[in-house]
Design an enzyme around this catalytic site. Structure first.
Site, PDB file in Angstrom:
ATOM      1  N   CYS A  77      51.907  20.034  49.848  1.00 29.92           N
ATOM      2  CA  CYS A  77      53.021  19.873  48.914  1.00 29.92           C
ATOM      3  C   CYS A  77      54.204  19.179  49.593  1.00 29.92           C
ATOM      4  O   CYS A  77      54.095  18.020  49.971  1.00 29.92           O
ATOM      5  CB  CYS A  77      53.385  21.233  48.301  1.00 29.92           C
ATOM      6  SG  CYS A  77      54.436  21.103  46.848  1.00 29.92           S
ATOM      7  N   HIS A 175      48.408  22.669  45.782  1.00 27.55           N
ATOM      8  CA  HIS A 175      48.345  23.880  46.604  1.00 27.55           C
ATOM      9  C   HIS A 175      46.902  24.349  46.683  1.00 27.55           C
ATOM     10  O   HIS A 175      46.426  25.030  45.765  1.00 27.55           O
ATOM     11  CB  HIS A 175      49.223  24.981  45.989  1.00 27.55           C
ATOM     12  CG  HIS A 175      50.671  24.712  46.152  1.00 27.55           C
ATOM     13  ND1 HIS A 175      51.360  25.026  47.304  1.00 27.55           N
ATOM     14  CD2 HIS A 175      51.563  24.118  45.331  1.00 27.55           C
ATOM     15  CE1 HIS A 175      52.623  24.651  47.175  1.00 27.55           C
ATOM     16  NE2 HIS A 175      52.773  24.090  45.994  1.00 27.55           N
ATOM     17  N   GLU A 177      45.701  26.673  48.402  1.00 27.81           N
ATOM     18  CA  GLU A 177      45.674  28.144  48.486  1.00 27.81           C
ATOM     19  C   GLU A 177      45.832  28.794  47.111  1.00 27.81           C
ATOM     20  O   GLU A 177      45.628  29.993  46.965  1.00 27.81           O
ATOM     21  CB  GLU A 177      46.746  28.639  49.471  1.00 27.81           C
ATOM     22  CG  GLU A 177      48.163  28.615  48.966  1.00 27.81           C
ATOM     23  CD  GLU A 177      48.868  27.257  48.969  1.00 27.81           C
ATOM     24  OE1 GLU A 177      50.073  27.240  48.678  1.00 27.81           O
ATOM     25  OE2 GLU A 177      48.217  26.218  49.244  1.00 27.81           O
TER      26      GLU A 177
END
EC number: 4.3.2.10
Length: 194
Positions: A77, A175, A177
């Site tokens: 990001c 992202h 994750e």
């Protein structure tokens, strides 16, 4: 394997640690140059505002360390955006790893772009076993345009770089994750890079 997440006060660190732990590895947080240089893999996270994040990197000398790293480095990001030459956010000079200038989405679209979007034109070992047009999770108001270092694109009003690569440096606008099994595969791919 020694995995270091660069700790410079920019958000999303715990969720990255959990994503790595789910794959059976431990990551440590560090802003120590020696420790970062000794890592097998380095993750450069980022949630927040570019000029203040860059000021923190400069204050700690990490702005000089990161571009010299030789092991695989993954910017996430804002981390990816700061790896670019320049960002319009706060008119900030970046680390200059990627030869691109980050721009703001036009007022014709809702910003930030929040939610799931597809990635296409996948072209790197980082994206191995990721199906074309997979959905990933994004939250951003600024974007890197398409360029020679683009390894995946997404579309929001127009196509832009969803992922970048230059030598041992990788960057993802999304992202991983928070991108379910697809994101987990991308983190696994990164940890498997040599």
């Amino acid at each position: 394997m020694k995995i270091v997440i660069i700790d410079y006060g920019a958000g999303n660190i715990q969720s990255i640690k959990f994503a790595i732990k789910r794959l059976g590895f431990e990551a440590i947080l560090s802003h120590d140059a020696g420790e970062i240089k000794k890592a097998d893999k380095v993750i450069f996270p980022g949630v927040g505002e570019a000029s203040s994040a860059m000021a923190k990197l400069r204050a700690s000398g990490l702005d000089r360390i990161i571009p010299e790293l030789k092991q695989p480095v993954l910017g996430i990001c804002l981390g990816m955006q700061l790896m670019c030459r320049y960002t319009k956010e706060g008119n900030t000079k970046g680390l200059g790893i990627f030869d691109l200038d980050v721009k703001k989405f036009p007022n014709t679209v809702k910003v930030p772009q929040i939610g799931w979007n597809q990635i296409t034109n996948l072209q790197s070992d980082l994206l191995q076993n990721v199906p074309e047009a997979s959905y990933i999770y994004l939250v951003h108001s600024f974007y890197a345009p398409l360029g020679k270092e683009t390894i995946a694109m997404s579309d929001y009003a127009f196509p832009y770089s969803a992922a970048l690569q230059k030598n041992n440096f990788y960057g993802v606008q999304f992202h991983p994750e928070k991108s379910s099994s697809i994101g987990e595969q991308i983190v696994r791919n990164f940890l498997n890079l040599s």
